[in-house]
Motif scaffolding. Sequence first.
Motif, mmCIF file in Angstrom:
data_model
loop_
_atom_site.group_PDB
_atom_site.id
_atom_site.type_symbol
_atom_site.label_atom_id
_atom_site.label_comp_id
_atom_site.label_asym_id
_atom_site.label_seq_id
_atom_site.Cartn_x
_atom_site.Cartn_y
_atom_site.Cartn_z
ATOM 1 N N ILE A 174 39.481 -2.666 19.775
ATOM 2 C CA ILE A 174 39.613 -1.258 20.148
ATOM 3 C C ILE A 174 38.944 -1.036 21.502
ATOM 4 O O ILE A 174 37.813 -1.487 21.720
ATOM 5 C CB ILE A 174 38.928 -0.344 19.106
ATOM 6 N N PHE A 175 39.660 -0.359 22.398
ATOM 7 C CA PHE A 175 39.058 0.054 23.677
ATOM 8 C C PHE A 175 38.766 1.548 23.606
ATOM 9 O O PHE A 175 39.607 2.319 23.135
ATOM 10 C CB PHE A 175 40.037 -0.135 24.857
ATOM 11 N N HIS A 176 37.601 1.928 24.084
ATOM 12 C CA HIS A 176 37.349 3.349 24.341
ATOM 13 C C HIS A 176 37.255 3.488 25.858
ATOM 14 O O HIS A 176 36.419 2.848 26.491
ATOM 15 C CB HIS A 176 36.045 3.822 23.682
ATOM 16 N N ILE A 177 38.151 4.292 26.420
ATOM 17 C CA ILE A 177 38.192 4.421 27.880
ATOM 18 C C ILE A 177 37.776 5.840 28.259
ATOM 19 O O ILE A 177 38.369 6.812 27.784
ATOM 20 C CB ILE A 177 39.597 4.099 28.436
ATOM 21 N N ASP A 178 36.758 5.907 29.078
ATOM 22 C CA ASP A 178 36.134 7.178 29.401
ATOM 23 C C ASP A 178 36.139 7.359 30.918
ATOM 24 O O ASP A 178 35.613 6.520 31.647
ATOM 25 C CB ASP A 178 34.688 7.137 28.854
ATOM 26 N N VAL A 179 36.744 8.431 31.403
ATOM 27 C CA VAL A 179 36.791 8.684 32.845
ATOM 28 C C VAL A 179 35.393 9.082 33.318
ATOM 29 O O VAL A 179 34.757 9.951 32.730
ATOM 30 C CB VAL A 179 37.805 9.807 33.175
ATOM 31 N N ASN A 180 34.916 8.430 34.352
ATOM 32 C CA ASN A 180 33.586 8.744 34.887
ATOM 33 C C ASN A 180 33.612 10.098 35.602
ATOM 34 O O ASN A 180 34.479 10.332 36.443
ATOM 35 C CB ASN A 180 33.127 7.661 35.881
ATOM 36 N N SER A 181 32.662 10.959 35.278
ATOM 37 C CA SER A 181 32.598 12.314 35.871
ATOM 38 C C SER A 181 33.986 12.900 36.055
ATOM 39 O O SER A 181 34.402 13.246 37.162
ATOM 40 C CB SER A 181 31.909 12.290 37.239
ATOM 41 N N ALA A 182 34.710 13.012 34.951
ATOM 42 C CA ALA A 182 36.146 13.307 35.025
ATOM 43 C C ALA A 182 36.496 14.531 35.873
ATOM 44 O O ALA A 182 37.300 14.428 36.797
ATOM 45 C CB ALA A 182 36.690 13.486 33.611
ATOM 46 N N PHE A 183 35.885 15.662 35.574
ATOM 47 C CA PHE A 183 36.286 16.875 36.294
ATOM 48 C C PHE A 183 36.031 16.723 37.787
ATOM 49 O O PHE A 183 36.821 17.152 38.616
ATOM 50 C CB PHE A 183 35.528 18.105 35.770
ATOM 51 N N LEU A 184 34.909 16.092 38.111
ATOM 52 C CA LEU A 184 34.580 15.946 39.522
ATOM 53 C C LEU A 184 35.523 14.953 40.198
ATOM 54 O O LEU A 184 36.002 15.176 41.309
ATOM 55 C CB LEU A 184 33.127 15.510 39.692
ATOM 56 N N SER A 185 35.829 13.848 39.523
ATOM 57 C CA SER A 185 36.730 12.850 40.103
ATOM 58 C C SER A 185 38.115 13.441 40.314
ATOM 59 O O SER A 185 38.745 13.242 41.347
ATOM 60 C CB SER A 185 36.890 11.653 39.173
ATOM 61 N N ALA A 231 29.762 1.621 23.335
ATOM 62 C CA ALA A 231 29.757 0.659 24.438
ATOM 63 C C ALA A 231 30.169 1.298 25.767
ATOM 64 O O ALA A 231 29.606 0.975 26.812
ATOM 65 C CB ALA A 231 30.691 -0.507 24.114
ATOM 66 N N SER A 232 31.126 2.214 25.709
ATOM 67 C CA SER A 232 31.590 2.800 26.974
ATOM 68 C C SER A 232 30.515 3.695 27.579
ATOM 69 O O SER A 232 30.596 4.074 28.737
ATOM 70 C CB SER A 232 32.871 3.599 26.753
ATOM 71 N N ASP A 233 29.517 4.023 26.792
ATOM 72 C CA ASP A 233 28.445 4.898 27.261
ATOM 73 C C ASP A 233 27.289 4.119 27.898
ATOM 74 O O ASP A 233 26.369 4.715 28.437
ATOM 75 C CB ASP A 233 27.931 5.704 26.059
ATOM 76 N N PHE A 234 27.346 2.798 27.821
ATOM 77 C CA PHE A 234 26.322 1.991 28.489
ATOM 78 C C PHE A 234 26.427 2.244 29.998
ATOM 79 O O PHE A 234 27.118 3.149 30.411
ATOM 80 C CB PHE A 234 26.504 0.494 28.170
ATOM 81 N N GLU A 235 25.806 1.397 30.788
ATOM 82 C CA GLU A 235 25.721 1.661 32.226
ATOM 83 C C GLU A 235 27.045 2.124 32.852
ATOM 84 O O GLU A 235 28.103 1.587 32.578
ATOM 85 C CB GLU A 235 25.251 0.369 32.924
ATOM 86 N N LYS A 236 26.939 3.152 33.710
ATOM 87 C CA LYS A 236 28.109 3.743 34.381
ATOM 88 C C LYS A 236 27.865 3.727 35.883
ATOM 89 O O LYS A 236 26.718 3.660 36.301
ATOM 90 C CB LYS A 236 28.301 5.197 33.938
ATOM 91 N N PRO A 237 28.837 3.917 36.732
ATOM 92 C CA PRO A 237 30.274 4.030 36.463
ATOM 93 C C PRO A 237 31.010 2.705 36.670
ATOM 94 O O PRO A 237 30.393 1.729 37.082
ATOM 95 C CB PRO A 237 30.701 5.020 37.562
ATOM 96 N N ASP A 238 32.303 2.735 36.405
ATOM 97 C CA ASP A 238 33.214 1.624 36.710
ATOM 98 C C ASP A 238 32.773 0.322 36.035
ATOM 99 O O ASP A 238 32.775 -0.729 36.661
ATOM 100 C CB ASP A 238 33.289 1.455 38.244
ATOM 101 N N LYS A 239 32.388 0.408 34.757
ATOM 102 C CA LYS A 239 31.892 -0.786 34.056
ATOM 103 C C LYS A 239 32.673 -1.054 32.767
ATOM 104 O O LYS A 239 33.195 -0.140 32.145
ATOM 105 C CB LYS A 239 30.425 -0.580 33.672
ATOM 106 N N VAL A 240 32.711 -2.333 32.400
ATOM 107 C CA VAL A 240 33.291 -2.741 31.121
ATOM 108 C C VAL A 240 32.157 -3.306 30.268
ATOM 109 O O VAL A 240 31.359 -4.106 30.748
ATOM 110 C CB VAL A 240 34.368 -3.832 31.332
ATOM 111 N N HIS A 241 32.037 -2.864 29.028
ATOM 112 C CA HIS A 241 30.999 -3.374 28.128
ATOM 113 C C HIS A 241 31.616 -3.727 26.784
ATOM 114 O O HIS A 241 32.488 -3.016 26.306
ATOM 115 C CB HIS A 241 29.921 -2.312 27.870
ATOM 116 N N THR A 242 31.107 -4.794 26.171
ATOM 117 C CA THR A 242 31.510 -5.084 24.797
ATOM 118 C C THR A 242 30.341 -4.747 23.880
ATOM 119 O O THR A 242 29.183 -4.761 24.307
ATOM 120 C CB THR A 242 31.844 -6.576 24.598
#
Length: 417
Positions: free
Chosen positions: A7-18, A163-174
Amino acid sequence: MKIHPIIFHIDVNSAFLSWEAQYRIEVLGEELDIRTIPAVIGGSEADRHGIVLAKSTPAKRFNIQTGEPLAHARRKCPNLTIVPPSYSVYVESSKRFVEFLKQYTPDVESYSIDEVFCDFTGTEHLYGPPAVFARKLADRIRDELGFTVNIGISSNRLLAKMASDFEKPDKVHTLFPEEIPAKMWPLDIRDLFFVGKASEQKLRTLGIHTIGDLARSDRSFIQYHLKKHGETIWDFSHGIDHGSITKDTAPQNKGFGNSITLSQDVTDPETARTILLSLCETVGTRIRADHAYVSVVGVHITDCDFRHTSHQKALLSRTDVTYQIFETACELFDELWKGAPIRLLGVFTSKATDEQSFQYNLFETDKYDRLAKLDKAIDTIRGKYGEDSVQRACFIKNKQTHMSGGINKAKRDQKKE
Ligand SMILES: [Mg+2]
């Protein structure tokens, strides 16, 4: 051979601002990229209730927090750029994001406006090792859609989301089950999914400060102090997902909003108010359908020269009553509108919650209780006989449609099936 879920959880970094940055560069032709300066998305600063909805990386360096009043943020960073939200733009960006992912798998579920879950189980032979593929996917999103994401990978939704909440932005974590002790247990207890302010405080009084503290505690002890919720979060600390992370339980803190681009610029306040009411009808219906309540209402206006302005206000009590949202929207509109022809009107709400312990102030209780019952009755009739079966009298002689904005009528009707 056993197939392991991926399962991937994909989260846009600072979505509204981006998304705002991208819109300003690509559509409005601005040269400045607000991602590169201390900037936030938030309501009007003059309005004491304006809060930070999203922040740029340079703004983060000033310790500006999402949800804090704009006045505080301004104190931390006097040069801060504050940009009003354009919800309709974000809804479009979100749709593009979901469509993009559907090239890879039909199994894409929007969790909130800027988060999706994708099921990539059994696709290893097609896409390669999950972490390698995720990096390629994130790069493609960045290069082709123009914003960065974090991707969390695991065997269930809970762990992928953590996992997607670990270090940000633009990162992949398992965060696979065997990685839980090393990667999840050292985290603060407040970082665990479903641990709100109240549970956090309770856990701290029990001497539980990290997720590991909770995992190592006795399940029945936690259950004794925090009841059913205690069992759930204890299981979460061991990576056990009860299938409870679905759209229905998604925190709706991004709120409900709707806007409409008008076929002709509107120049008189009565028409504008009628349009606001039609937007509030749709927003209110959606809030009630999700059993949610909102405590912030905002209005945004784009004028004929594409200037955006917006205003928001915190309510004294949470609500799902259309008319209360509408009254607040009118008040905000009157403060905001300086007479320029209106091209786009929007109503947004935030701080949504599904808690029902709301209170009106004493004088309003009776009025809003009656209105809440009325809304419920109208929702039921519309649910049965279609949304045109009941409409407010002011729409009858009016060419303005009585429920506006967002997904169109055909789609709304379809959704009910
Ligand atoms: Mg996000």
